[in-house]
Design an enzyme around this catalytic site. Structure first.
Site, mmCIF file in Angstrom:
data_model
loop_
_atom_site.group_PDB
_atom_site.id
_atom_site.type_symbol
_atom_site.label_atom_id
_atom_site.label_comp_id
_atom_site.label_asym_id
_atom_site.label_seq_id
_atom_site.Cartn_x
_atom_site.Cartn_y
_atom_site.Cartn_z
ATOM 1 C CE LYS A 193 50.735 31.360 37.429
ATOM 2 N NZ LYS A 193 49.742 31.794 36.464
ATOM 3 C CE LYS A 240 33.972 39.381 36.142
ATOM 4 N NZ LYS A 240 34.364 39.079 37.486
ATOM 5 C CG PHE A 261 32.465 47.853 46.352
ATOM 6 C CD1 PHE A 261 32.472 46.667 47.050
ATOM 7 C CD2 PHE A 261 33.417 48.037 45.366
ATOM 8 C CE1 PHE A 261 33.396 45.679 46.784
ATOM 9 C CE2 PHE A 261 34.343 47.056 45.066
ATOM 10 C CZ PHE A 261 34.331 45.879 45.775
ATOM 11 N N GLY A 284 41.731 50.278 40.998
ATOM 12 C CA GLY A 284 42.773 49.709 40.153
ATOM 13 C C GLY A 284 42.567 48.212 40.068
ATOM 14 C CB CYS A 337 38.664 42.959 37.669
ATOM 15 S SG CYS A 337 39.537 41.456 38.108
ATOM 16 C CE LYS A 340 41.650 43.378 46.415
ATOM 17 N NZ LYS A 340 40.287 42.877 46.405
HETATM 18 C C1 UGA Z 1 36.746 42.848 41.513
HETATM 19 C C2 UGA Z 1 35.299 42.492 41.957
HETATM 20 O O1 UGA Z 1 35.057 43.017 43.264
HETATM 21 C C3 UGA Z 1 35.110 40.982 41.979
HETATM 22 O O2 UGA Z 1 33.757 40.671 42.307
HETATM 23 C C4 UGA Z 1 35.445 40.420 40.578
HETATM 24 O O3 UGA Z 1 35.359 38.996 40.555
HETATM 25 C C5 UGA Z 1 36.868 40.812 40.207
HETATM 26 O O4 UGA Z 1 36.973 42.247 40.232
HETATM 27 C C6 UGA Z 1 37.134 40.264 38.828
HETATM 28 O O5 UGA Z 1 36.445 40.673 37.886
HETATM 29 O O6 UGA Z 1 37.920 39.314 38.691
HETATM 30 P P1 UGA Z 1 39.170 42.907 42.697
HETATM 31 O O7 UGA Z 1 39.643 43.590 41.466
HETATM 32 O O8 UGA Z 1 39.953 41.767 43.242
HETATM 33 O O9 UGA Z 1 37.660 42.333 42.489
HETATM 34 O O10 UGA Z 1 39.131 43.993 43.852
HETATM 35 P P2 UGA Z 1 38.000 44.861 44.607
HETATM 36 O O11 UGA Z 1 38.052 44.528 46.031
HETATM 37 O O12 UGA Z 1 36.701 44.808 43.931
HETATM 38 O O13 UGA Z 1 38.619 46.323 44.421
HETATM 39 C C7 UGA Z 1 38.759 46.939 43.135
HETATM 40 C C8 UGA Z 1 39.296 48.334 43.287
HETATM 41 O O14 UGA Z 1 38.318 49.192 43.868
HETATM 42 C C9 UGA Z 1 40.528 48.428 44.182
HETATM 43 O O15 UGA Z 1 41.439 49.343 43.629
HETATM 44 C C10 UGA Z 1 39.985 48.941 45.496
HETATM 45 O O16 UGA Z 1 40.919 49.640 46.269
HETATM 46 C C11 UGA Z 1 38.870 49.854 45.001
HETATM 47 N N1 UGA Z 1 37.785 50.046 45.997
HETATM 48 C C12 UGA Z 1 36.950 49.032 46.322
HETATM 49 C C13 UGA Z 1 37.634 51.284 46.588
HETATM 50 O O17 UGA Z 1 38.393 52.237 46.299
HETATM 51 N N2 UGA Z 1 36.616 51.465 47.479
HETATM 52 C C14 UGA Z 1 35.762 50.477 47.829
HETATM 53 O O18 UGA Z 1 34.846 50.718 48.654
HETATM 54 C C15 UGA Z 1 35.940 49.214 47.235
#
Ligand code: UGA
Length: 436
Positions: free
Chosen positions: A37, A208, A253, A261, A264, A324
């Site tokens: 890496k 968090k 959201f 998924g 996080c 996603k």
């Molecule tokens: C998430 C949080 O949004 C971040 O703020 C946080 O820092 C991060 O976790 C973490 O703890 O490190 P992430 O997992 O990258 O970020 O992705 P998101 O964009 O939040 O999406 C999470 C899941 O929810 C995905 O599967 C996405 O498809 C789903 N989702 C999100 C939906 O189905 N609908 C929505 O309206 C938003």
């Protein structure tokens, strides 16, 4: 004034923090045990797919502010501030595994040669920052270090933008000295009027988990409203838009789909449930969210079975494997669950994803992989769109219909217009936009 910073761990959080802190003008060394890496990073190449990352990486290399190394001792010895951003993966009982974090703390303790601020960016269970403080305190004077909890809120796929434009900065710390150092390092955010929430360690840690759990809850809520829409013939997008117009609710959201998924939400919801159980204050709301999300992930398959579709000996194309869009991350991806369920039901699965295929080829030796979405759909009885990649919004529907064997198009992410899809003769299913 520029600081010497060592970021330990070059996963999503650590890598973006290292790049961002160098961009703010600091001297940053990103450290990781994984030699391959580090070699890749030192060539200016990113080990993860993240839009824009290599531009920032190379710019900060050229300025001489950023370097990567496997030498954790040297990184710690030279630093004023050490950011800990190692992974805290989930153990079997849903609790985070703190092995990597603990060994980093031991390494810091062995090399605490001058006053340093130890900033914990990893998502850690309540009480971890205090434990780190106590462990260091056993070996060193309190004047030699400060422990700061600074959870990260960036999202995969938009992490660089999120790092530079956070909604707020959470800083859990105990001394004015640490507070002013953190303020100095993140001064560019303060200039942009990003609010800082100064609090104690436990509060920062809980913020968090409760932020991620709340967002997971919000996604699950709209998914279940979408499921009702499917039964009564309503349109979930109109419902979500109207709900979002209420300032107390907010429109963000609220996009329905095949469940949440990633690395996080699944991990942090389970961890919060465990934290709550441990103190005998069960958070049943989030327990329900976890259960509902697990059913939601393969709802498209159950729904098709209910309408009489049999998957045995069928050919199904799944478009999208990543959890996603804008990422190659497969962790807890609903698409992966859909694919595995289809295979267990006897379907032949044909796959396409613009970024995640290389990673998934190593895991799934049975599915076939195609360079283009149309090739993946050739001869398919059913096509399921499982990830909302922009290119799927422009699928040539007439061509798609002609190369398929069947006519079922299941758009779990609602990337297509229902009327348009139906006008090409598809039996079009979506998440919550009317009766199938
Ligand atoms: C998430 C949080 O949004 C971040 O703020 C946080 O820092 C991060 O976790 C973490 O703890 O490190 P992430 O997992 O990258 O970020 O992705 P998101 O964009 O939040 O999406 C999470 C899941 O929810 C995905 O599967 C996405 O498809 C789903 N989702 C999100 C939906 O189905 N609908 C929505 O309206 C938003």
């Amino acid at each position: 004034m520029s600081k010497n910073i060592c970021v330990i761990g070059t996963g999503y959080v650590g890598l973006i923090a290292a790049i961002g802190l160098a961009e703010f003008g600091n001297q940053v060394t990103g450290v990781d045990l994984d030699q391959s890496k580090i070699d890749l990073l030192n060539k200016g190449r990113s080990p993860i797919y993240e839009p824009g990352i290599e531009t920032y990486l190379n710019r900060n290399f050229q300025s001489g502010r950023l370097k990567f190394s496997t030498n954790v001792v040297e990184g710690i010895l030279n630093a004023d501030i050490v950011f800990i951003a190692v992974g805290t993966p989930e153990t079997e009982n849903g609790e985070p595994d703190l092995t990597a974090l603990n060994s980093v703390v031991e390494e810091i303790s062995r090399n605490l040669n001058s006053y340093k601020v130890i900033v914990v960016k990893s998502t850690v269970p309540i009480g971890t920052n205090r434990t780190i403080h106590n462990l260091l305190r056993m070996q060193h004077s309190e004047t030699l270090f400060d422990v700061v909890s600074n959870p990260e809120f960036l999202r995969e796929g938009s992490s660089i933008q999120d790092f530079f434009h956070p909604d707020r900065m959470i800083v859990g710390c105990r001394t004015e000295k640490a507070k002013s150092l953190m303020f100095e390092v993140f001064r560019p955010l303060n200039v942009m009027s990003v609010p800082f929430v100064w609090c104690d360690w436990e509060t920062a840690e809980l913020i968090k988990y409760s932020a991620n759990a709340f967002l997971a809850l919000k996604v699950t809520y709209i998914n279940q409203i979408a499921n009702i829409c499917e039964a009564i013939g309503a349109d979930v997008h109109d419902v979500a838009r109207a709900l979002g117009m209420d300032g107390r609710i907010s429109p963000k959201f609220f996009h329905p789909g095949p469940g949440f998924g990633g690395s996080c939400f699944p991990k942090d919801t389970k961890a919060l449930v465990q934290i709550a159980k441990d103190i005998n204050e069960p958070i049943s709301l989030i327990e329900t969210v976890i259960k509902a999300n697990s059913v939601q992930k393969t709802r498209c398959i159950s729904r098709l079975i209910q309408t009489g579709v049999s998957f045995e000996n069928s050919t199904v194309a799944v478009l999208g494997i990543a959890f996603k869009q804008q990422t190659d991350d497969l962790r807890e991806s609903p698409a992966v669950e859909i694919i595995e369920k289809l295979q267990s039901l006897g379907a032949t699965v044909q796959l396409h994803d613009p970024q995640a295929m290389e990673g998934y080829k190593k895991v799934n030796k049975v599915a076939s992989f195609f360079e283009t979405s149309l090739e993946a759909c050739e001869g398919a009885d059913v096509v399921i769109i499982a990830t909302e990649w922009n290119e799927y919004r422009n699928l040539p529907l007439e061509k798609l219909k002609n190369i398929m064997n069947g006519d079922i198009l299941y758009d779990t992410r609602n990337v297509l217009e229902p009327e348009l899809a139906r006008s090409f003769g598809f039996k079009y299913f979506s998440s919550g936009r009317g009766l199938f």
